[in-house]
Design a protein around this motif. Sequence first.
Motif, mmCIF file in Angstrom:
data_model
loop_
_atom_site.group_PDB
_atom_site.id
_atom_site.type_symbol
_atom_site.label_atom_id
_atom_site.label_comp_id
_atom_site.label_asym_id
_atom_site.label_seq_id
_atom_site.Cartn_x
_atom_site.Cartn_y
_atom_site.Cartn_z
ATOM 1 N N SER A 266 -16.620 12.367 23.289
ATOM 2 C CA SER A 266 -15.957 12.609 24.562
ATOM 3 C C SER A 266 -16.927 13.174 25.594
ATOM 4 O O SER A 266 -16.928 12.742 26.753
ATOM 5 C CB SER A 266 -14.786 13.575 24.354
ATOM 6 O OG SER A 266 -14.153 13.843 25.578
ATOM 7 N N HIS A 268 -20.086 12.818 25.632
ATOM 8 C CA HIS A 268 -21.056 11.776 25.956
ATOM 9 C C HIS A 268 -20.534 10.884 27.079
ATOM 10 O O HIS A 268 -21.244 10.563 28.034
ATOM 11 C CB HIS A 268 -21.345 10.938 24.706
ATOM 12 C CG HIS A 268 -22.038 9.653 24.976
ATOM 13 N ND1 HIS A 268 -21.347 8.461 25.168
ATOM 14 C CD2 HIS A 268 -23.341 9.358 25.104
ATOM 15 C CE1 HIS A 268 -22.219 7.496 25.412
ATOM 16 N NE2 HIS A 268 -23.421 8.010 25.358
ATOM 17 N N ASP A 269 -19.265 10.499 26.997
ATOM 18 C CA ASP A 269 -18.676 9.649 28.030
ATOM 19 C C ASP A 269 -18.550 10.409 29.344
ATOM 20 O O ASP A 269 -18.765 9.847 30.427
ATOM 21 C CB ASP A 269 -17.292 9.178 27.548
ATOM 22 C CG ASP A 269 -16.882 7.886 28.215
ATOM 23 O OD1 ASP A 269 -17.782 7.128 28.627
ATOM 24 O OD2 ASP A 269 -15.681 7.621 28.323
ATOM 25 N N THR A 270 -18.215 11.694 29.262
ATOM 26 C CA THR A 270 -18.104 12.503 30.475
ATOM 27 C C THR A 270 -19.453 12.655 31.164
ATOM 28 O O THR A 270 -19.546 12.623 32.404
ATOM 29 C CB THR A 270 -17.528 13.889 30.119
ATOM 30 O OG1 THR A 270 -16.272 13.731 29.454
ATOM 31 C CG2 THR A 270 -17.330 14.725 31.359
ATOM 32 N N THR A 302 -18.661 3.411 37.036
ATOM 33 C CA THR A 302 -18.875 3.595 35.589
ATOM 34 C C THR A 302 -17.664 3.179 34.764
ATOM 35 O O THR A 302 -17.687 3.298 33.541
ATOM 36 C CB THR A 302 -19.198 5.072 35.292
ATOM 37 O OG1 THR A 302 -18.130 5.895 35.784
ATOM 38 C CG2 THR A 302 -20.500 5.488 35.952
ATOM 39 N N ARG A 305 -18.261 0.394 32.102
ATOM 40 C CA ARG A 305 -19.105 0.858 30.992
ATOM 41 C C ARG A 305 -18.311 1.755 30.046
ATOM 42 O O ARG A 305 -18.407 1.605 28.819
ATOM 43 C CB ARG A 305 -20.313 1.613 31.550
ATOM 44 C CG ARG A 305 -21.169 2.234 30.471
ATOM 45 C CD ARG A 305 -22.376 2.921 31.039
ATOM 46 N NE ARG A 305 -23.122 3.605 29.984
ATOM 47 C CZ ARG A 305 -24.278 4.206 30.167
ATOM 48 N NH1 ARG A 305 -24.850 4.192 31.347
ATOM 49 N NH2 ARG A 305 -24.877 4.815 29.171
ATOM 50 N N SER A 306 -17.524 2.680 30.605
ATOM 51 C CA SER A 306 -16.753 3.592 29.761
ATOM 52 C C SER A 306 -15.751 2.827 28.895
ATOM 53 O O SER A 306 -15.634 3.068 27.684
ATOM 54 C CB SER A 306 -16.013 4.608 30.633
ATOM 55 O OG SER A 306 -16.919 5.400 31.349
ATOM 56 N N THR A 309 -17.593 0.571 26.187
ATOM 57 C CA THR A 309 -18.157 1.370 25.097
ATOM 58 C C THR A 309 -17.066 1.844 24.140
ATOM 59 O O THR A 309 -17.191 1.741 22.911
ATOM 60 C CB THR A 309 -18.909 2.587 25.665
ATOM 61 O OG1 THR A 309 -19.918 2.137 26.557
ATOM 62 C CG2 THR A 309 -19.538 3.401 24.555
ATOM 63 N N SER A 310 -15.977 2.352 24.705
ATOM 64 C CA SER A 310 -14.884 2.842 23.857
ATOM 65 C C SER A 310 -14.206 1.695 23.117
ATOM 66 O O SER A 310 -13.820 1.839 21.952
ATOM 67 C CB SER A 310 -13.855 3.584 24.713
ATOM 68 O OG SER A 310 -14.455 4.673 25.360
ATOM 69 N N THR A 343 -11.834 8.803 26.261
ATOM 70 C CA THR A 343 -12.086 7.894 27.385
ATOM 71 C C THR A 343 -11.153 8.211 28.547
ATOM 72 O O THR A 343 -11.573 8.245 29.714
ATOM 73 C CB THR A 343 -11.873 6.438 26.921
ATOM 74 O OG1 THR A 343 -12.682 6.193 25.777
ATOM 75 C CG2 THR A 343 -12.225 5.461 28.021
ATOM 76 N N SER A 346 -12.282 11.547 30.225
ATOM 77 C CA SER A 346 -13.524 11.445 30.998
ATOM 78 C C SER A 346 -13.266 10.857 32.379
ATOM 79 O O SER A 346 -13.889 11.246 33.361
ATOM 80 C CB SER A 346 -14.539 10.578 30.242
ATOM 81 O OG SER A 346 -14.832 11.133 28.988
#
Length: 371
Positions: A266, A268-270, A302, A305-306, A309-310, A343, A346
Motif C-alpha cells: 500500500s 509503495h502505491d502511495t 498515475t 499505472r496504479s 499494477t494492482s 489501491t 492510495s
Amino acid sequence: MAKPASASAKAAKAQDASYLKAGPIDVIRHRWVYLGIALALVLPGIVFMALMMMKTPNHAPLRLGIDFTGGSILQYGFEKKLSQADLPSVASVFESRGYAGPVIQIQHPKGLLGDAPTADKIPQEAAVGTDLSKSDAQTGAELGADRIQTVVSIRTKQLAKNDQSVLEEGLRKRFGAITLLQKNAIGPTLASELFTNGLLALVLAYFLIVGYLTFRFQFDYAVCAIIALVHDTLFVIGVFAILGYFYHVEVDSLFVTAILTVVGFSVHDTIVVFDRLRENTRLLFSKKLPFGHIANLSLNQTLARSINTSLTALLTLLSLYFLGGDTTRHFVLALILGIATGTFSSIFIASTLLAWWRERQEPNRLATREA
C-alpha cells in the motif's frame, strides 16, 4: 479564416483549472464521497471487532489460532492415500471430541516420502515440546515409511490427557492404519510471545514508514500515508473479524505476514502517487494553481499505472486462492483484500487528505508571502 492560436492563448489554456481537471475521474471534487466510502468500508469491521472482544475468552478482536493461544501440532502417516476432499473427515474426528477448527495440511504426497521421518527416527532435539511416547514410536516402526501413502499435519488446541489415543482410534476407524510421526506443542508463553512480536513488528513498520516519508517528502505526506495504511489494516482485520464471528475463521502467524505485506504494498502505491504530485507541484506552483488541481492532475496521470499494477498482482493471488489449497487460502485472502483496498486508499484517501490539508494552509502561506 481562423487565426492560429497564439502563445499567450496556449499559456492561458495551460493555466485554466478546467483543463487540469480533464481526466478519467475528478477525485478532488468528490473527495467527501470517496472518504465516506472509505469510512463505510471499515465501520462494519470495527463493530465486529468490538463484538469479538466481548465474545472471545482472551478479549481479542480476532479469533486467534493456536500460534497465538498455544496448542498441539501432530503429524501422522496414513497407509491410505488421502486427498484434499478427505480433510473435512479428518477434521470431524477432532471436532467430535471438542477440538473445533483444526488446521489440517497434506505435507507429503506419494513419491515425496523418502525424507519423511518415522517416529523412531525423529531426533528429540529437533522439535521443541516433542512428547512422543515409546509405544507411538513402536507403532511407527511397525508400519514403516514405505507403506505410508500420505503424511498429514494437524494443528489443534492443546490436547487433554488421554485424548490423543481416542483421536487416533477415530482416525483408524475411518482411514485405516496410521502412524504418529511427530508431536509438538506450543505453550501459552511462546504463543503470547509470538502475538506480542507480531504487534511490535506492525507498530515498528508504521514508525519506519513515517520516518522515511517525512525524510523523503514532508510530514503531512507521511501523516496522510499512515492514515491510508491504518484504513487498509483496519479493513483487512475487520473482514477477518466478521469471518471469525460467523464462520469461526482463525488467524495465525501467516496473517501477521499478510498484514505486513499489505502495508508494504500500500505504501509503495502511495509513494508513486506522491512522487508525481511532488514533481507537478514544483512545475506548476509558479502558475498559482490550487494544490487540489495539481493533486487531481497527478492522480489521473498515475491512475492507469496504479490500477494495472494492482490488477496483475490480484490476478496472481486469485489463482492462488482458488488453486493453492486450503492451508494458504486465508493468507491469500488477506493479501487480496489488502491490495484491493490499498489501491483504493492510495488514490482516494491519501491524496485527497493531503489536498485538503494543503488547501487549508494555502491562505496562510499566501498571506505570509504577500507580507
